[in-house]
Design a protein around this motif. Structure first.
Motif, mmCIF file in Angstrom:
data_model
loop_
_atom_site.group_PDB
_atom_site.id
_atom_site.type_symbol
_atom_site.label_atom_id
_atom_site.label_comp_id
_atom_site.label_asym_id
_atom_site.label_seq_id
_atom_site.Cartn_x
_atom_site.Cartn_y
_atom_site.Cartn_z
ATOM 1 N N VAL A 109 25.325 -0.707 -14.656
ATOM 2 C CA VAL A 109 24.275 -1.560 -15.202
ATOM 3 C C VAL A 109 23.001 -1.338 -14.401
ATOM 4 N N ASP A 110 21.889 -1.591 -15.056
ATOM 5 C CA ASP A 110 20.586 -1.492 -14.402
ATOM 6 C C ASP A 110 20.247 -2.860 -13.820
ATOM 7 N N PRO A 111 20.236 -3.002 -12.494
ATOM 8 C CA PRO A 111 20.004 -4.324 -11.903
ATOM 9 C C PRO A 111 18.613 -4.878 -12.158
ATOM 10 N N ARG A 112 17.714 -4.059 -12.685
ATOM 11 C CA ARG A 112 16.352 -4.518 -12.963
ATOM 12 C C ARG A 112 16.233 -5.187 -14.324
ATOM 13 N N ARG A 113 17.272 -5.066 -15.156
ATOM 14 C CA ARG A 113 17.186 -5.544 -16.531
ATOM 15 C C ARG A 113 18.318 -6.507 -16.847
ATOM 16 N N ALA A 114 18.059 -7.409 -17.782
ATOM 17 C CA ALA A 114 19.104 -8.308 -18.269
ATOM 18 C C ALA A 114 20.154 -7.499 -19.024
ATOM 19 N N LEU A 115 21.361 -8.025 -19.068
ATOM 20 C CA LEU A 115 22.449 -7.310 -19.726
ATOM 21 C C LEU A 115 22.143 -7.056 -21.198
ATOM 22 N N ASP A 116 21.467 -7.992 -21.850
ATOM 23 C CA ASP A 116 21.178 -7.805 -23.274
ATOM 24 C C ASP A 116 20.058 -6.799 -23.526
ATOM 25 N N GLU A 117 19.520 -6.211 -22.459
ATOM 26 C CA GLU A 117 18.538 -5.139 -22.594
ATOM 27 C C GLU A 117 19.175 -3.760 -22.402
ATOM 28 N N HIS A 118 20.494 -3.721 -22.249
ATOM 29 C CA HIS A 118 21.218 -2.457 -22.111
ATOM 30 C C HIS A 118 21.742 -2.013 -23.473
ATOM 31 N N ASP A 119 21.657 -0.702 -23.735
ATOM 32 C CA ASP A 119 22.300 -0.162 -24.926
ATOM 33 C C ASP A 119 23.599 0.539 -24.519
ATOM 34 N N ILE A 120 24.300 1.094 -25.491
ATOM 35 C CA ILE A 120 25.582 1.748 -25.211
ATOM 36 C C ILE A 120 25.398 2.892 -24.229
ATOM 37 N N GLU A 121 24.350 3.672 -24.422
ATOM 38 C CA GLU A 121 24.084 4.807 -23.540
ATOM 39 C C GLU A 121 23.945 4.356 -22.087
ATOM 40 N N ASP A 122 23.284 3.243 -21.853
ATOM 41 C CA ASP A 122 23.141 2.714 -20.494
ATOM 42 C C ASP A 122 24.502 2.437 -19.864
#
Length: 254
Positions: free
Chosen positions: A148-161
């Motif tokens: 996960v990207d710690p700079r972004r909320a979980l709902d801002e992640h897509d499948i590729e992330d």
């Protein structure tokens, strides 16, 4: 391809509310349909296993070491397939276990979308890969392949992330810093994808790809016993540059 939750080896629940825990609603619209939940309290022991990459012999040895009972659960962080000698055998073995599930790895994703192929792939094999969840909620923890990207909320992640995330920022590649060095929870994330010379074990992240296919080890984490179990690779199946095998800093080493 299409698949159902029954294809993945255990009965997976489409996620619903759970007090104080993540639910599918915490993910983006693209990811939410691929989120499943398992309650670890339904099982005697729960083991999370790193990237297998077609190394069936090592997986058999690891499973023997774990001495699984009928009421134990094995969760894989994805990348069951490709690079090693027996991808089909690994999938067959995982599917034969009484309680086993794998999240989708980037290598399964490549097969699903036709970017890579394996010889003699059958429809049931394809359906099994297609049914793999992208994220598995395991009690208070989460299992994804990449991170996960710690700079972004979980709902801002897509499948590729969730399949591929490694460094912050992503263009840093193997130079880091790595996402698990910046991540502060609260959900503990189990992951693979980034090849490590030893597992990462910290309060908020557990990394389990210890490079079996590259001559390292195949590693499992005992969720309830809070311990690491690893077996060495029988040989190096593929070479890998040293700079692409990460040595975790001391606070993160398992």
């Amino acid at each position: 391809m299409s698949g159902t939750s029954e294809d993945v080896g255990v009965a997976l629940a489409a996620d619903g509310p759970a007090a104080g825990r993540l639910t599918a609603d915490d993910f983006s619209a693209a990811v939410a349909p691929h989120v499943r939940r398992i309650d670890p309290t339904d099982y005697d022991d729960v083991y999370v296993v790193g990237d297998v990459h077609g190394c069936r012999a090592e997986l058999e040895t690891l499973l023997d070491r774990l001495d699984l009972g009928d009421d134990d659960l094995v969760v894989f962080v994805g990348d069951l397939v490709r690079k090693g000698p027996d991808s089909h055998g690994v999938v067959d073995l995982v599917r034969s276990l009484p309680n086993a599930v794998s999240v989708r790895g980037n290598n399964e994703d490549k097969l699903i979308h036709g970017r890579k192929d394996l010889p003699a792939v059958t429809d049931p094999f394809d359906d099994y890969l297609d049914a793999m969840p992208v994220a598995l909620l395991l009690g208070d923890a989460m299992v994804v392949h990449g991170g996960v990207d710690p700079r972004r909320a979980l709902d801002e992640h897509d499948i590729e992330d969730l399949l591929n995330f490694r460094s912050v920022p992503p263009e840093a590649g193997y130079d880091g810093p790595f996402w698990w060095e910046e991540y502060e929870g609260p959900t503990r994330v189990f992951f693979g994808h980034t090849v490590l010379d030893e597992p990462v074990v910290s309060e908020h992240a557990v990394g389990l790809d210890t490079g079996c296919v590259y001559g390292g080890a195949l590693t499992a984490y005992d969720l309830k016993g809070d311990r690491v179990v690893a077996v060495p690779a029988e040989r190096e199946y593929q070479p890998r540059a040293d700079r692409k095998i990460i040595e975790p800093p001391a606070p993160y080493r398992g």
